[in-house]
Design a protein around this motif. Structure first.
Motif, mmCIF file in Angstrom:
data_model
loop_
_atom_site.group_PDB
_atom_site.id
_atom_site.type_symbol
_atom_site.label_atom_id
_atom_site.label_comp_id
_atom_site.label_asym_id
_atom_site.label_seq_id
_atom_site.Cartn_x
_atom_site.Cartn_y
_atom_site.Cartn_z
ATOM 1 N N LEU A 116 0.825 -1.011 0.110
ATOM 2 C CA LEU A 116 -0.036 0.014 0.114
ATOM 3 C C LEU A 116 0.936 1.339 0.119
ATOM 4 N N VAL A 117 0.565 2.109 -0.642
ATOM 5 C CA VAL A 117 1.358 3.418 -1.038
ATOM 6 C C VAL A 117 0.621 4.544 -0.710
ATOM 7 N N SER A 118 1.101 5.443 0.202
ATOM 8 C CA SER A 118 0.490 6.850 0.304
ATOM 9 C C SER A 118 1.605 7.949 -0.004
ATOM 10 N N GLU A 119 1.223 8.719 -1.215
ATOM 11 C CA GLU A 119 2.294 9.777 -1.495
ATOM 12 C C GLU A 119 1.807 11.177 -1.364
ATOM 13 N N VAL A 179 4.910 7.015 2.191
ATOM 14 C CA VAL A 179 4.667 5.896 2.945
ATOM 15 C C VAL A 179 4.422 4.439 2.244
ATOM 16 N N VAL A 235 3.429 0.504 2.955
ATOM 17 C CA VAL A 235 3.047 -0.381 3.711
ATOM 18 C C VAL A 235 2.974 -1.963 3.066
ATOM 19 N N ILE A 286 6.889 -1.328 7.308
ATOM 20 C CA ILE A 286 6.469 -0.081 6.847
ATOM 21 C C ILE A 286 7.808 0.979 6.395
ATOM 22 N N ILE A 295 2.033 7.697 10.913
ATOM 23 C CA ILE A 295 1.617 7.981 9.562
ATOM 24 C C ILE A 295 0.311 8.828 9.561
ATOM 25 N N LEU A 337 -0.456 12.270 7.504
ATOM 26 C CA LEU A 337 -1.536 12.562 6.760
ATOM 27 C C LEU A 337 -2.556 13.444 7.147
ATOM 28 N N TYR A 385 -7.242 9.867 -0.445
ATOM 29 C CA TYR A 385 -6.191 9.182 0.459
ATOM 30 C C TYR A 385 -7.021 8.321 1.343
ATOM 31 N N ASP A 445 -6.238 4.424 1.266
ATOM 32 C CA ASP A 445 -5.035 3.963 1.980
ATOM 33 C C ASP A 445 -4.916 4.058 3.270
ATOM 34 N N ARG A 490 -6.793 1.568 5.247
ATOM 35 C CA ARG A 490 -5.959 0.497 5.048
ATOM 36 C C ARG A 490 -4.912 0.288 6.114
ATOM 37 N N ILE A 491 -4.193 1.426 6.143
ATOM 38 C CA ILE A 491 -3.077 1.607 7.221
ATOM 39 C C ILE A 491 -3.792 1.645 8.621
ATOM 40 N N LEU A 544 -4.083 -1.903 9.861
ATOM 41 C CA LEU A 544 -3.030 -2.505 10.368
ATOM 42 C C LEU A 544 -2.711 -2.133 11.631
ATOM 43 N N TYR A 546 -7.608 -8.028 9.103
ATOM 44 C CA TYR A 546 -7.455 -6.701 8.102
ATOM 45 C C TYR A 546 -8.530 -6.905 7.540
#
Lengths: 196, 173
Positions: free
Chosen positions: A31-34, A40, A42, A49, B35, B39, B55, B58, B61-62, B65, B88
């Protein structure tokens, strides 16, 4: 247990990092957050991470290191993506949970670190609930930070940080692996002694 | 505004200011909370970026986790890969297990132990249930009475909150 390797730079230009390289390193199903000043990545397997931002690269593994590749390799390869970045320091962090079925961590820490509890209570004008000591010390060229945080009387979280910062610091093949193992062995050695 | 100090869990956590600037490598707390905080900070500073981009998926999902991390942390238990996968995919269940901690501690004592396990019904292909065994040394009658209390006074009121199968049971040592 949770652990991470953190690398600090004078300045980190996120825009110069090719995120595809990091995705390739981590493999599929990440999983990507930019956002403009933070990336980030994951990977749920781990979970692992990788964070880039605020002058830092941080590679974090939550849980035991089993199926993932060594953290030091990932951190070194991320560092290699920034050939012109000015390295300032690198460090290792470990979070460990400890349970005591008989002892009382809160009482133990208060007794160990508060020499005049009655005076303190009088000065504060209130009863003491708990104490979270943080000890910072230097050993050879490494600075250590130890935090002992009681969650309740039977749970304690210990956080260890070892910080490497000196003139001419650099990361080459094997640097992080060597330092990581030295630090890990050292913490394993002193952890049982903390509660003697 | 340069930073938000966020109290992401019930424990007191040092503010992030010291660790977001400067040359320190110390981390103390849950990185996935950081994180989320990063954000959120970005959303507050430049909301127009977030109007055009999604966003939230994402971010969700984070956060899922981080639920798994918190369960492992608060119960001091290592969750197997298949239990982690189940949680999850079913964050509503993960939330219930997190909230249950205070009630389980109340009925079964401090440092309550759990052993989550995936149960499959061979007669229903693809069906999975998460069974959370509460590990206890209490006498059988006492343990059953406390289980009934837990059910009556809390768990049964939560059944509408999750869609997938979750149940609690006893494992008496």
């Amino acid at each position: 247990m949770s652990q991470n390797i953190t690398v600090v730079y004078k300045y980190l230009d996120i825009q110069s990092v090719d995120s595809r390289e990091i995705k390739r390193m981590l493999g599929k199903e990440i999983l990507v957050s930019e956002v403009p000043d933070m990336m980030v990545f994951v990977r749920p397997d781990g979970p692992l991470i990788v964070q880039l931002g605020n002058q830092r690269i941080r590679v974090t593994l939550q849980g035991e290191q089993k199926s993932v590749e060594p953290l030091w390799d990932l951190a070194t390869n991320c560092h290699y993506l920034l050939p012109s970045a000015d390295l300032v320091a690198y460090g290792f962090n470990y979070d460990i949970g400890i349970i005591s079925k008989e002892g009382d961590f809160i009482k133990y820490l208060m007794k160990a670190f508060i020499t005049k509890p009655k005076q303190l209570v009088e000065n504060l004008g209130g009863g003491l609930n708990s104490i979270t000591p943080r000890i910072r010390y230097q050993r050879e060229n490494v600075r250590y930070d130890l935090v002992l945080e009681p969650i309740d009387k039977s749970h304690l979280e210990a956080h260890f940080n070892s910080h490497y910062q000196y003139d001419g610091i650099e990361i080459t093949e094997g640097t992080l692996e060597k330092s990581y193992k030295e630090t890990f062995n050292y913490w394993n050695e002193i952890l049982p002694r903390l509660f003697e | 505004m340069n930073v938000i100090g966020a109290n992401a869990w019930q424990r007191a956590i040092e503010t992030f200011y010291y660790r977001w600037i400067g040359e320190d490598t110390l981390t103390w707390g849950n990185p996935s909370d950081w994180i989320t905080t990063g954000l959120l900070l970005r959303m507050l500073q430049e909301p127009q970026d977030f109007l055009c981009k999604n966003y939230s998926a994402d971010l969700d999902r984070i956060k899922q986790l981080s639920y798994i991390d918190k369960i492992q942390d608060i119960y001091t238990v290592h969750l197997s890969g298949e239990v982690q996968r189940f949680l999850y995919c079913n964050p509503d269940v993960a939330e219930i297990i997190l909230e249950a901690y205070l009630y389980l501690e109340n009925y079964f004592g401090p440092a309550v132990e759990i052993r989550p396990e995936i149960i499959r019904d061979p007669e229903i292909p693809g069906h999975e249930q998460l069974m959370v065994y509460i590990v206890t040394c209490l006498p059988v009658d006492e343990a059953l009475a406390r289980m009934a209390q837990f059910d009556d006074e809390w768990f049964l009121d939560q059944l509408d909150r999750f869609e997938s199968d979750l149940n609690f049971n006893l494992e008496i040592l």
